[in-house]
Design a protein around this motif. Structure first.
Motif, PDB file in Angstrom:
ATOM      1  N   PHE B 208      46.010  84.126   3.494  1.00  0.00           N
ATOM      2  CA  PHE B 208      44.966  84.493   2.532  1.00  0.00           C
ATOM      3  C   PHE B 208      44.649  83.300   1.616  1.00  0.00           C
ATOM      4  O   PHE B 208      45.548  82.578   1.186  1.00  0.00           O
ATOM      5  CB  PHE B 208      45.450  85.684   1.701  1.00  0.00           C
ATOM      6  N   THR B 209      43.373  83.096   1.338  1.00  0.00           N
ATOM      7  CA  THR B 209      42.949  82.052   0.401  1.00  0.00           C
ATOM      8  C   THR B 209      42.119  82.708  -0.702  1.00  0.00           C
ATOM      9  O   THR B 209      41.073  83.299  -0.413  1.00  0.00           O
ATOM     10  CB  THR B 209      42.089  80.994   1.118  1.00  0.00           C
ATOM     11  N   PRO B 210      42.572  82.610  -1.941  1.00  0.00           N
ATOM     12  CA  PRO B 210      41.853  83.335  -3.012  1.00  0.00           C
ATOM     13  C   PRO B 210      40.405  82.874  -3.207  1.00  0.00           C
ATOM     14  O   PRO B 210      39.511  83.698  -3.324  1.00  0.00           O
ATOM     15  CB  PRO B 210      42.690  83.042  -4.263  1.00  0.00           C
ATOM     16  N   TYR B 211      40.166  81.555  -3.231  1.00  0.00           N
ATOM     17  CA  TYR B 211      38.819  81.063  -3.578  1.00  0.00           C
ATOM     18  C   TYR B 211      38.295  80.150  -2.479  1.00  0.00           C
ATOM     19  O   TYR B 211      38.956  79.195  -2.082  1.00  0.00           O
ATOM     20  CB  TYR B 211      38.881  80.296  -4.916  1.00  0.00           C
ATOM     21  N   PHE B 212      37.109  80.460  -1.997  1.00  0.00           N
ATOM     22  CA  PHE B 212      36.478  79.646  -0.951  1.00  0.00           C
ATOM     23  C   PHE B 212      35.236  79.006  -1.550  1.00  0.00           C
ATOM     24  O   PHE B 212      34.443  79.669  -2.207  1.00  0.00           O
ATOM     25  CB  PHE B 212      36.090  80.537   0.228  1.00  0.00           C
ATOM     26  N   TRP B 213      35.063  77.736  -1.275  1.00  0.00           N
ATOM     27  CA  TRP B 213      33.805  77.102  -1.696  1.00  0.00           C
ATOM     28  C   TRP B 213      33.397  76.054  -0.677  1.00  0.00           C
ATOM     29  O   TRP B 213      34.193  75.576   0.115  1.00  0.00           O
ATOM     30  CB  TRP B 213      33.930  76.493  -3.089  1.00  0.00           C
ATOM     31  N   THR B 214      32.127  75.743  -0.700  1.00  0.00           N
ATOM     32  CA  THR B 214      31.552  74.821   0.265  1.00  0.00           C
ATOM     33  C   THR B 214      31.074  73.569  -0.456  1.00  0.00           C
ATOM     34  O   THR B 214      30.504  73.659  -1.538  1.00  0.00           O
ATOM     35  CB  THR B 214      30.363  75.497   0.985  1.00  0.00           C
ATOM     36  N   ASN B 215      31.314  72.433   0.161  1.00  0.00           N
ATOM     37  CA  ASN B 215      30.915  71.165  -0.437  1.00  0.00           C
ATOM     38  C   ASN B 215      29.432  70.926  -0.205  1.00  0.00           C
ATOM     39  O   ASN B 215      29.025  70.454   0.848  1.00  0.00           O
ATOM     40  CB  ASN B 215      31.742  70.031   0.188  1.00  0.00           C
ATOM     41  N   ARG B 216      28.620  71.268  -1.168  1.00  0.00           N
ATOM     42  CA  ARG B 216      27.174  71.051  -1.069  1.00  0.00           C
ATOM     43  C   ARG B 216      26.589  70.954  -2.480  1.00  0.00           C
ATOM     44  O   ARG B 216      27.298  71.198  -3.453  1.00  0.00           O
ATOM     45  CB  ARG B 216      26.513  72.157  -0.266  1.00  0.00           C
ATOM     46  N   LEU B 217      25.310  70.620  -2.536  1.00  0.00           N
ATOM     47  CA  LEU B 217      24.696  70.431  -3.859  1.00  0.00           C
ATOM     48  C   LEU B 217      24.602  71.768  -4.588  1.00  0.00           C
ATOM     49  O   LEU B 217      24.951  71.876  -5.759  1.00  0.00           O
ATOM     50  CB  LEU B 217      23.307  69.799  -3.696  1.00  0.00           C
ATOM     51  N   TRP B 218      24.115  72.798  -3.901  1.00  0.00           N
ATOM     52  CA  TRP B 218      24.007  74.119  -4.512  1.00  0.00           C
ATOM     53  C   TRP B 218      25.334  74.859  -4.333  1.00  0.00           C
ATOM     54  O   TRP B 218      25.792  75.052  -3.203  1.00  0.00           O
ATOM     55  CB  TRP B 218      22.881  74.936  -3.852  1.00  0.00           C
ATOM     56  N   GLY B 219      25.940  75.288  -5.417  1.00  0.00           N
ATOM     57  CA  GLY B 219      27.106  76.162  -5.318  1.00  0.00           C
ATOM     58  C   GLY B 219      28.414  75.483  -4.986  1.00  0.00           C
ATOM     59  O   GLY B 219      29.420  76.158  -4.802  1.00  0.00           O
ATOM     60  N   GLY B 220      28.436  74.157  -4.907  1.00  0.00           N
ATOM     61  CA  GLY B 220      29.688  73.453  -4.640  1.00  0.00           C
ATOM     62  C   GLY B 220      30.415  73.164  -5.940  1.00  0.00           C
ATOM     63  O   GLY B 220      30.946  74.064  -6.596  1.00  0.00           O
ATOM     64  N   VAL B 221      30.414  71.886  -6.303  1.00  0.00           N
ATOM     65  CA  VAL B 221      31.079  71.516  -7.553  1.00  0.00           C
ATOM     66  C   VAL B 221      30.135  71.710  -8.755  1.00  0.00           C
ATOM     67  O   VAL B 221      30.563  71.797  -9.904  1.00  0.00           O
ATOM     68  CB  VAL B 221      31.583  70.050  -7.456  1.00  0.00           C
ATOM     69  N   MET B 222      28.832  71.813  -8.479  1.00  0.00           N
ATOM     70  CA  MET B 222      27.846  71.860  -9.560  1.00  0.00           C
ATOM     71  C   MET B 222      28.059  73.000 -10.563  1.00  0.00           C
ATOM     72  O   MET B 222      27.966  72.775 -11.778  1.00  0.00           O
ATOM     73  CB  MET B 222      26.413  71.920  -9.009  1.00  0.00           C
ATOM     74  N   PRO B 223      28.326  74.245 -10.135  1.00  0.00           N
ATOM     75  CA  PRO B 223      28.509  75.301 -11.139  1.00  0.00           C
ATOM     76  C   PRO B 223      29.654  75.000 -12.099  1.00  0.00           C
ATOM     77  O   PRO B 223      29.598  75.373 -13.282  1.00  0.00           O
ATOM     78  CB  PRO B 223      28.830  76.543 -10.298  1.00  0.00           C
ATOM     79  N   TRP B 224      30.681  74.327 -11.590  1.00  0.00           N
ATOM     80  CA  TRP B 224      31.814  73.983 -12.460  1.00  0.00           C
ATOM     81  C   TRP B 224      31.413  72.915 -13.465  1.00  0.00           C
ATOM     82  O   TRP B 224      31.911  72.898 -14.592  1.00  0.00           O
ATOM     83  CB  TRP B 224      33.011  73.518 -11.613  1.00  0.00           C
ATOM     84  N   LEU B 225      30.537  72.007 -13.049  1.00  0.00           N
ATOM     85  CA  LEU B 225      30.036  70.996 -13.991  1.00  0.00           C
ATOM     86  C   LEU B 225      29.163  71.664 -15.051  1.00  0.00           C
ATOM     87  O   LEU B 225      29.260  71.343 -16.243  1.00  0.00           O
ATOM     88  CB  LEU B 225      29.228  69.916 -13.255  1.00  0.00           C
ATOM     89  N   PHE B 226      28.318  72.588 -14.635  1.00  0.00           N
ATOM     90  CA  PHE B 226      27.465  73.301 -15.597  1.00  0.00           C
ATOM     91  C   PHE B 226      28.327  74.071 -16.601  1.00  0.00           C
ATOM     92  O   PHE B 226      28.046  74.076 -17.800  1.00  0.00           O
ATOM     93  CB  PHE B 226      26.521  74.262 -14.866  1.00  0.00           C
ATOM     94  N   ALA B 227      29.383  74.728 -16.097  1.00  0.00           N
ATOM     95  CA  ALA B 227      30.265  75.488 -17.000  1.00  0.00           C
ATOM     96  C   ALA B 227      31.010  74.555 -17.945  1.00  0.00           C
ATOM     97  O   ALA B 227      31.450  74.972 -19.019  1.00  0.00           O
ATOM     98  CB  ALA B 227      31.260  76.303 -16.183  1.00  0.00           C
ATOM     99  N   ASN B 228      31.146  73.293 -17.553  1.00  0.00           N
ATOM    100  CA  ASN B 228      31.796  72.304 -18.423  1.00  0.00           C
ATOM    101  C   ASN B 228      30.766  71.581 -19.291  1.00  0.00           C
ATOM    102  O   ASN B 228      31.063  70.528 -19.857  1.00  0.00           O
ATOM    103  CB  ASN B 228      32.551  71.289 -17.555  1.00  0.00           C
ATOM    104  N   ASP B 229      29.568  72.133 -19.352  1.00  0.00           N
ATOM    105  CA  ASP B 229      28.487  71.598 -20.174  1.00  0.00           C
ATOM    106  C   ASP B 229      28.162  70.148 -19.822  1.00  0.00           C
ATOM    107  O   ASP B 229      27.961  69.302 -20.697  1.00  0.00           O
ATOM    108  CB  ASP B 229      28.838  71.697 -21.671  1.00  0.00           C
ATOM    109  N   THR B 230      28.136  69.878 -18.530  1.00  0.00           N
ATOM    110  CA  THR B 230      27.780  68.521 -18.100  1.00  0.00           C
ATOM    111  C   THR B 230      26.996  68.603 -16.797  1.00  0.00           C
ATOM    112  O   THR B 230      26.710  69.702 -16.314  1.00  0.00           O
ATOM    113  CB  THR B 230      29.042  67.637 -17.955  1.00  0.00           C
TER     114      THR B 230
END
Lengths: 321, 469
Positions: B208-230
């Motif tokens: 089991f893997t709790p969190y899955f994410w895909t390396n892409r412009l939309w929905g990859g690392v970007m939401p985490w940057l937005f949540a970090n106000d950057t």
């Protein structure tokens, strides 16, 4: 040539000139001209195909490599600027290094596996079983590389792939097949070789069948057995086939695209980015067709140089019967 | 060879060959360049609309075509559904058509390509929007201004958004039950998120893997940057646009709006960017999430619907996908992306861009208006494969069969977090995306790789942004 009449015995079409040098080639007869015309007609579709689909694109790429062109606006002459950009681009240089590394491992593994299996299949076994093996080893080659890569991507997925699941059954921790810089290239090589070795395999099977049994029998009478017989008899006599297999293998490997593009998209980082991937990305994603053509021309030169080197070395290592 | 071999007859023959070749070359040179449009049947006078093939099913495309024919029987329409794996692939194929001389009149363009098309290929819609303002009032009243603003470039409107997807968080209810957890509250934080992943991990097996994410412009690392106000690139807004805001939006909704986004200076080495990457690296180390996998997450539906993944970021488009995969409407739910320094979300939107090469621009505008109508969008988006840009289309009835129960999150993301914005997509988006994917993979490939990878990313981004597009 079906014409059995010697040119010297023919009645000359016209009176020979007194001043003509003795070594002058007599004019061709109407029949030989007809034969030549027929040959030209038969060759024409192939020649036209090569000119239209190979020569023209090559010349076009060379010309385009001297221009800046983004599809949208007209091309502008750039001279050698594209080549300057290419040599200064770290990604391009890394892609050439990756492609050469890939080529060395992929071709070596492909030839080794193909030769080993060809020798095994050529040994004693029922004819039907031999046919099964031949078909099975060749089958991946007829499949689309992109489709195979999509399936392999699922199989080699670190978290959900079957490969790691099977390894887990025997207590081996999940391997980052496609997400680690070290493992990704090895996985791409494995997937490529799995699909490609069937071609070399078929060449080797054909080559082995062409070696006269008498030579093996003579070697046996001289006391050669097993490995010694293969090294001293089979391999030298198979060397022309090895040359063909290695030339084709290297040319194909230097143009690898589908497997790294689908499996890793060139990553992690640039660790599996190949030259053809860079050409595709530069042209069709970044709209820098001039630079992409420059990379293409360099790849063309590299392939030509490697192939020429192979043929030069073949004079020493290839033995024709 | 001596001259004595060159007979008069031979000379005349070669002369004739040369003259023939010169005549052929001259004739060829005097022709216009052959293009794809010269192929018989290609240029039949129809209005050509290029859509991303995989975005609409054949029945939807048929409905789109027939609806337009009823409304404008005098404008022949050809919908060219271009098959592509993602937006980048789609744009590459459109550009190939343009190079071949068969440019469509309209192209379905997502946020990733809005500025590239606006800058190089598109026509601003301003004059038509001004002309038909009365007709469009109902449309703008139904569409959030953030979506409209994301379709503006340097003060001009280039598309009417018809769909969008914000990155919200999908949660597997089966996994939540197994972990004894509930759907988190709307104001949950990144720490709550981490705690939930740990809880899920403890209650599940090794596969089991709790969190899955895909390396892409939309929905990859970007939401985490937005949540970090950057952001990956410094973000600002172009001046202008008041002609549109003043005409269509009330004062409270037009406050802070401009003439479209500008993404300029790369800031990959910013501490907040590094912190977001280090957070994701820590999740990888703890086996709480997958390593960044490239591609479009095509294997995600299977592993999520079978309970092998607990949480993943996705937009409204995934409701339809999960339903098709056989997931019950109550088998999953959706919540806002967790908060860190902010709870700003990222989104991508799409609409039709008019190409400046089009010879049927008035007809193209009629299609743009038609494509933004409520009845058209209802026909087109029947299976919840996206979030309609019109608020009024998000109803209880729409999500009754597919779920999720928290469907209001899809549109409320824009209202609740008014600073929610588009993914950074300057005209150099192709290179920016490639650099992002490349270095994100490298940054998370091994411990302590984050900072060096971000330094390399910064250098490559600077190079990409310097390139004149």
């Amino acid at each position: 040539m079906t014409d059995t009449q010697s040119p010297d015995t023919r009645v000359p079409a016209r009176r020979p000139r007194p001043a003509a040098p003795p070594a002058a080639v007599p004019p061709p007869s109407a029949r030989s001209r007809g034969t030549r015309l027929l040959a030209t007609l038969f060759l024409a579709p192939t020649i036209v195909g090569i000119v239209v689909f190979t020569v023209v694109p090559i010349v076009g790429s060379v010309v385009l490599s001297l221009y800046h062109w983004d599809v949208i606006d007209s091309p502008s002459f750039a001279g050698g600027a594209n080549y300057g950009e290419v040599f200064g681009d770290e990604t391009v240089l890394v892609s050439f290094r990756n492609t050469l590394v890939f080529m060395v491992f992929a071709v070596a593994l492909q030839l080794l596996i193909a030769l080993t299996l060809a020798l095994a299949v050529n040994g004693r076994m029922p004819v039907w079983l031999r046919s099964v093996f031949r078909s099975a080893f060749f089958f991946p080659l007829v499949l689309s590389a992109a489709s195979i890569s999509v399936v392999m991507k699922y199989l080699f997925n670190q978290d959900f792939g079957v490969v790691n699941w099977l390894l887990g059954l025997v207590g081996i921790a999940p391997v980052p097949w496609l997400t680690s810089e070290n493992a990704a290239m090895a996985t791409v090589v494995l997937v490529y070789v799995w699909q490609q070795f069937g071609f070399s395999f078929l060449l080797f099977v054909g080559g082995l069948n062409n070696i006269p049994k008498e030579i093996h029998e003579a070697a046996s009478l001289d006391g050669a057995t097993g490995l010694r017989k293969h090294l001293s008899v089979t391999l030298p006599l198979l060397s022309p086939t090895l040359l063909v297999a290695s030339v084709v293998g290297i040319i194909n490997a230097l143009q690898v695209f589908e497997q790294p593009y689908v499996l890793t998209n060139g990553g992690p980082g640039d660790s599996t980015r190949t030259v053809v991937m860079v050409i595709y990305e530069t042209a069709f994603e970044q709209l820098r067709f001039g630079e992409a053509s420059a990379v293409g021309v360099l790849l063309f030169v590299l392939i030509m140089a490697v192939t020429a080197l192979q043929f030069r070395l073949s004079r020493r290592f290839v033995h024709y019967q | 060879m001596t001259d004595s071999h060159l007979t008069r007859r031979t000379l005349l023959r070669y002369g004739a060959y040369g003259a023939g070749a010169a005549a052929l070359a001259g004739t060829a040179a005097s022709w216009d360049r052959l293009t794809g449009a010269d192929v018989p049947g290609r240029d039949d006078g129809s209005l050509v609309v290029a859509t991303l093939g995989s975005a609409f099913d054949p029945a939807a495309v048929r409905a789109l075509r027939e609806g337009f024919r009823e409304l404008h029987p005098d404008i022949p329409l050809r919908v060219n559904a271009v098959q592509a794996v993602d937006w980048s692939d789609f744009f590459a194929k459109i550009l190939t058509q343009i190079a071949a001389g068969t440019a469509p009149d309209l192209v379905y363009v997502a946020t990733e390509g809005v500025q590239l098309f606006a800058r190089r290929l598109g026509v601003p819609l301003d004059r038509w929007v001004r002309r038909d303002a009365d007709e469009l009032r109902e449309y703008f009243a139904d569409v959030h201004p953030s979506l409209v603003e994301s379709m503006m470039y340097e003060g001009s409107l280039h598309q009417l958004p018809v769909e969008f997807n914000a990155a919200d968080m999908y949660l597997n209810r089966q996994v939540l039950r197994r972990a004894g957890a509930d759907v988190p509250p709307p104001d949950w934080t990144r720490d709550d998120f981490t705690a939930l992943l740990r809880r899920m991990k403890r209650s599940s097996d090794a596969h089991f893997t709790p969190y899955f994410w895909t390396n892409r412009l939309w929905g990859g690392v970007m939401p985490w940057l937005f949540a970090n106000d950057t952001n990956l690139l410094a973000e600002s807004k172009a001046p202008g646009g008041s002609w549109l805001w003043d005409t269509f939006y009330p004062a409270d909704q037009r406050r802070g709006r401009g003439g479209g986004f500008r993404w300029t200076t790369p800031q990959a080495t910013d501490d907040r960017v590094a912190e977001a990457y280090e957070y994701l690296a820590s999740l990888v180390r703890e086996d709480l999430c997958t390593r960044p996998e490239g591609g479009n997450g095509s294997n995600l539906v299977g592993v999520f619907s079978t309970g092998r993944v607990g949480v993943t970021p996705a937009g409204g488009f995934w409701a339809g996908g999960l339903h098709l995969a056989g997931m019950d409407p109550d088998g999953y739910d959706v919540q806002y992306f967790p908060r860190r320094l902010t709870q700003r979300h990222q989104f991508g939107a799409a609409g039709y861009a008019m190409l400046r090469t089009s010879k049927m621009q008035d007809a193209a505008w009629e299609f743009i208006k038609y494509a933004a109508r409520r009845d058209t969008l209802t026909r087109l988006f029947r299976s919840n494969q996206t979030t309609p840009a019109r608020r009024s289309m998000l109803t209880e009835a729409r999500y009754r069969d597919t779920g999720p129960a928290g469907w209001r999150v899809f549109y409320d993301t824009l209202d609740r977090f008014p600073d929610t914005g588009p993914i950074p997509a300057p005209p150099q988006v192709a290179e920016v995306e490639q650099v992002l994917l490349k270095h994100t993979g490298a940054a998370l490939s091994s411990p302590r790789a984050v900072r060096p990878a971000l330094r390399r990313m910064q250098g490559d981004l600077e190079q990409a942004m310097e390139r004149e597009i």
